[in-house]
Design a protein around this motif. Structure first.
Motif, PDB file in Angstrom:
ATOM      1  N   ALA A 185       0.980  -1.301   0.011  1.00  0.00           N
ATOM      2  CA  ALA A 185      -0.061   0.083   0.070  1.00  0.00           C
ATOM      3  C   ALA A 185       0.988   1.304   0.259  1.00  0.00           C
ATOM      4  O   ALA A 185       1.754   1.330   0.685  1.00  0.00           O
ATOM      5  N   GLY A 186       0.591   2.159  -0.876  1.00  0.00           N
ATOM      6  CA  GLY A 186       1.458   3.209  -0.841  1.00  0.00           C
ATOM      7  C   GLY A 186       1.147   4.220  -2.072  1.00  0.00           C
ATOM      8  O   GLY A 186      -0.065   4.033  -2.657  1.00  0.00           O
TER       9      GLY A 186
ATOM     10  N   ILE B 178      -2.203   5.411  -6.740  1.00  0.00           N
ATOM     11  CA  ILE B 178      -2.243   5.065  -5.360  1.00  0.00           C
ATOM     12  C   ILE B 178      -2.340   3.441  -5.534  1.00  0.00           C
ATOM     13  O   ILE B 178      -3.032   2.790  -6.176  1.00  0.00           O
ATOM     14  N   PHE B 179      -1.490   2.732  -4.674  1.00  0.00           N
ATOM     15  CA  PHE B 179      -1.120   1.350  -4.972  1.00  0.00           C
ATOM     16  C   PHE B 179      -1.875   0.724  -3.485  1.00  0.00           C
ATOM     17  O   PHE B 179      -1.545   1.264  -2.376  1.00  0.00           O
ATOM     18  N   ILE B 180      -2.635  -0.412  -3.957  1.00  0.00           N
ATOM     19  CA  ILE B 180      -3.266  -1.208  -2.781  1.00  0.00           C
ATOM     20  C   ILE B 180      -2.826  -2.614  -3.183  1.00  0.00           C
ATOM     21  O   ILE B 180      -3.314  -3.140  -4.275  1.00  0.00           O
ATOM     22  N   ASP B 181      -2.033  -3.445  -2.305  1.00  0.00           N
ATOM     23  CA  ASP B 181      -1.547  -4.573  -2.567  1.00  0.00           C
ATOM     24  C   ASP B 181      -0.700  -4.686  -3.868  1.00  0.00           C
ATOM     25  O   ASP B 181      -0.914  -5.393  -4.767  1.00  0.00           O
ATOM     26  N   HIS B 182       0.218  -3.637  -4.001  1.00  0.00           N
ATOM     27  CA  HIS B 182       0.981  -3.507  -5.024  1.00  0.00           C
ATOM     28  C   HIS B 182       0.288  -3.139  -6.352  1.00  0.00           C
ATOM     29  O   HIS B 182       0.887  -3.198  -7.432  1.00  0.00           O
ATOM     30  N   ARG B 183      -1.043  -2.989  -6.472  1.00  0.00           N
ATOM     31  CA  ARG B 183      -1.613  -2.870  -7.799  1.00  0.00           C
ATOM     32  C   ARG B 183      -2.271  -1.480  -7.699  1.00  0.00           C
ATOM     33  O   ARG B 183      -2.810  -1.028  -6.872  1.00  0.00           O
ATOM     34  N   PRO B 184      -2.404  -0.664  -8.779  1.00  0.00           N
ATOM     35  CA  PRO B 184      -2.974   0.588  -9.004  1.00  0.00           C
ATOM     36  C   PRO B 184      -4.435   0.493  -8.712  1.00  0.00           C
ATOM     37  O   PRO B 184      -4.932  -0.356  -9.156  1.00  0.00           O
ATOM     38  N   TRP B 185      -4.628   1.223  -7.671  1.00  0.00           N
ATOM     39  CA  TRP B 185      -6.124   1.585  -7.378  1.00  0.00           C
ATOM     40  C   TRP B 185      -6.763   2.643  -8.343  1.00  0.00           C
ATOM     41  O   TRP B 185      -6.412   3.650  -8.198  1.00  0.00           O
TER      42      TRP B 185
ATOM     43  N   ALA C 150     -16.850   7.620 -12.444  1.00  0.00           N
ATOM     44  CA  ALA C 150     -17.314   7.040 -13.186  1.00  0.00           C
ATOM     45  C   ALA C 150     -17.564   5.506 -13.282  1.00  0.00           C
ATOM     46  O   ALA C 150     -18.642   4.890 -13.491  1.00  0.00           O
ATOM     47  N   ASN C 151     -16.562   4.870 -12.868  1.00  0.00           N
ATOM     48  CA  ASN C 151     -16.573   3.443 -12.600  1.00  0.00           C
ATOM     49  C   ASN C 151     -16.933   2.809 -11.161  1.00  0.00           C
ATOM     50  O   ASN C 151     -16.750   1.527 -10.741  1.00  0.00           O
ATOM     51  N   ARG C 152     -17.345   3.852 -10.384  1.00  0.00           N
ATOM     52  CA  ARG C 152     -17.394   3.544  -8.830  1.00  0.00           C
ATOM     53  C   ARG C 152     -18.450   2.381  -8.551  1.00  0.00           C
ATOM     54  O   ARG C 152     -18.301   1.613  -7.427  1.00  0.00           O
ATOM     55  N   GLY C 153     -19.472   2.030  -9.280  1.00  0.00           N
ATOM     56  CA  GLY C 153     -20.413   1.232  -9.185  1.00  0.00           C
ATOM     57  C   GLY C 153     -20.179  -0.159  -9.488  1.00  0.00           C
ATOM     58  O   GLY C 153     -20.596  -1.344  -9.115  1.00  0.00           O
ATOM     59  N   VAL C 154     -18.925  -0.530 -10.241  1.00  0.00           N
ATOM     60  CA  VAL C 154     -18.685  -1.716 -11.017  1.00  0.00           C
ATOM     61  C   VAL C 154     -17.175  -1.930 -10.524  1.00  0.00           C
ATOM     62  O   VAL C 154     -16.920  -3.215 -10.857  1.00  0.00           O
ATOM     63  N   TYR C 155     -16.264  -0.937 -10.097  1.00  0.00           N
ATOM     64  CA  TYR C 155     -14.767  -1.376  -9.902  1.00  0.00           C
ATOM     65  C   TYR C 155     -14.860  -2.293  -8.772  1.00  0.00           C
ATOM     66  O   TYR C 155     -15.087  -2.232  -7.759  1.00  0.00           O
ATOM     67  N   VAL C 156     -13.811  -3.404  -9.031  1.00  0.00           N
ATOM     68  CA  VAL C 156     -13.401  -4.407  -7.997  1.00  0.00           C
ATOM     69  C   VAL C 156     -12.024  -4.174  -8.196  1.00  0.00           C
ATOM     70  O   VAL C 156     -11.413  -4.656  -8.960  1.00  0.00           O
ATOM     71  N   HIS C 157     -11.367  -3.842  -6.932  1.00  0.00           N
ATOM     72  CA  HIS C 157     -10.105  -3.795  -6.878  1.00  0.00           C
ATOM     73  C   HIS C 157      -9.333  -5.340  -6.915  1.00  0.00           C
ATOM     74  O   HIS C 157      -9.669  -6.166  -6.285  1.00  0.00           O
ATOM     75  N   PRO C 158      -8.339  -5.467  -7.858  1.00  0.00           N
ATOM     76  CA  PRO C 158      -7.609  -6.689  -7.985  1.00  0.00           C
ATOM     77  C   PRO C 158      -6.637  -7.287  -6.988  1.00  0.00           C
ATOM     78  O   PRO C 158      -5.291  -7.011  -7.096  1.00  0.00           O
ATOM     79  N   TYR C 159      -7.186  -7.702  -5.753  1.00  0.00           N
ATOM     80  CA  TYR C 159      -6.273  -8.097  -4.748  1.00  0.00           C
ATOM     81  C   TYR C 159      -5.643  -9.291  -5.195  1.00  0.00           C
ATOM     82  O   TYR C 159      -6.166 -10.131  -5.814  1.00  0.00           O
ATOM     83  N   GLY C 160      -4.367  -9.363  -4.650  1.00  0.00           N
ATOM     84  CA  GLY C 160      -3.522 -10.616  -4.787  1.00  0.00           C
ATOM     85  C   GLY C 160      -4.358 -11.741  -4.306  1.00  0.00           C
ATOM     86  O   GLY C 160      -4.130 -12.843  -4.927  1.00  0.00           O
ATOM     87  N   ARG C 161      -4.816 -11.704  -2.967  1.00  0.00           N
ATOM     88  CA  ARG C 161      -5.483 -12.637  -2.700  1.00  0.00           C
ATOM     89  C   ARG C 161      -6.792 -12.159  -2.362  1.00  0.00           C
ATOM     90  O   ARG C 161      -7.215 -11.531  -1.455  1.00  0.00           O
ATOM     91  N   PRO C 162      -7.630 -12.478  -3.222  1.00  0.00           N
ATOM     92  CA  PRO C 162      -9.435 -12.062  -3.323  1.00  0.00           C
ATOM     93  C   PRO C 162      -9.805 -12.479  -1.773  1.00  0.00           C
ATOM     94  O   PRO C 162      -9.621 -13.347  -1.530  1.00  0.00           O
TER      95      PRO C 162
END
Length: 309
Positions: free
Chosen positions: A255-256, A264-271, A276-288
């Motif tokens: 995270a950072g 913004i990075f969460i779990d090493h992945r860009p958040w 516009a996409n707030r209703g459908v966006y699901v962040h790709p966590y390494g361990r869902p």
């Protein structure tokens, strides 16, 4: 009765009458009884958790984005969190976009503040908590959630700004950090490391498993110190919050920020959640994270019940 005994009797009676007279005030009412101070109750056996103001409901899917905030407005908006360590700040910014979940999460965190480490992580899973992982990530920080829940308007404004103008929010954080550093308030300490990386100020925990929440007054640390003011005492720190491996599922590791690219990075992945996409966006966590099936449950004793069992 001899003369000495008579004088002693008269003196005793006079003193008793005087004592009674002192208990009567001029209006003829008895003087209030002395205050009896009771020993304070045990700190953990407290009153029920605080009730928070109602959160602003989430906007409808088709609602237009709010108007952009000016740089000066954003500066004031981020002041209370600008000096947080980068990983904690990243979690706060992402969680603020789910501002309508913060009040419930703050109540749960307050009631279970006695849980730490793996026990807390297990309780989060066992209680089938329905909130977004970015909100779950803040449950180890009851004071942060409490601050956000007590001012839902501020939290909602921050969330909308993050969704609508994330680069501007990040720039505002950097402006405030530079001001605090230039006045001598922000510096490396036993609690975190302040690094100037390519013109961007990063704040990192000295140990990635231990976080200290800075407590400060924005009306002090972002303004020139008055003569004689001890700058070193302006920022205090809460107790250490341990973020162990069990919290990796909530995106804590990696995270950072990519300050130069406004990422913004969460779990090493860009958040990349936006308005516009707030209703459908699901962040790709390494361990869902497995989404709860069924209603939220309460399988752990509340803090206020522990001492009554």
């Amino acid at each position: 009765m001899n003369k000495s005994a008579l004088l002693l009797l008269l003196l005793t009676t006079s003193l008793e009458v005087s004592a009674v007279a002192q208990t009567v005030n001029q209006s003829g009412n008895q003087a209030p009884a002395p205050i009896v101070r009771q020993a304070p109750s045990e700190p953990d056996a407290q009153a029920p958790p605080p009730s928070y103001p109602a959160s602003v409901p989430p906007p409808a899917d088709q609602a237009p984005p709010p108007p952009p905030m000016a740089p000066q407005q954003l500066d004031g908006l981020v002041q209370r969190i600008a000096l947080y360590p980068d990983p904690l700040l990243a979690q706060v910014l992402t969680a603020s976009t789910f501002w309508y979940q913060i009040g419930d999460a703050a109540g749960w965190a307050n009631q279970h503040a006695y849980l730490r480490g793996d026990a807390l992580a297990q309780a989060i899973q066992a209680d089938n908590l329905p909130w977004d992982p970015s909100v779950l990530a803040l449950l180890p920080f009851p004071s942060v959630l409490d601050m956000m829940a007590r001012d839902p308007q501020w939290t909602g404004n921050l969330g909308n700004a993050v969704l609508n103008q994330r680069p501007d929010v990040m720039d505002a954080v950097q402006r405030e950090r530079r001001i605090a550093r230039d006045y001598g308030y922000l510096a490396t300490s036993p609690y975190y490391d302040v690094v100037d990386s390519g013109g961007y100020l990063e704040i990192q925990p000295l140990n990635p498993a231990y976080y200290y929440v800075p407590v400060y007054d924005p009306a002090i640390v972002f303004f020139a110190p008055r003569p004689g003011f001890v700058v070193a005492g302006a920022i205090h720190f809460g107790p250490a919050i341990v973020i162990g491996p069990s919290f990796g599922v909530f995106g804590w590791f990696g995270a950072g920020f990519g300050w130069g690219t406004h990422a913004i990075f969460i779990d090493h992945r860009p958040w990349v959640r936006t308005f516009a996409n707030r209703g459908v966006y699901v962040h790709p966590y390494g361990r869902p994270i497995a989404r709860p099936v069924g209603p939220r449950i309460e399988s752990h004793p509340l803090r206020d019940d522990r001492h009554r069992r």
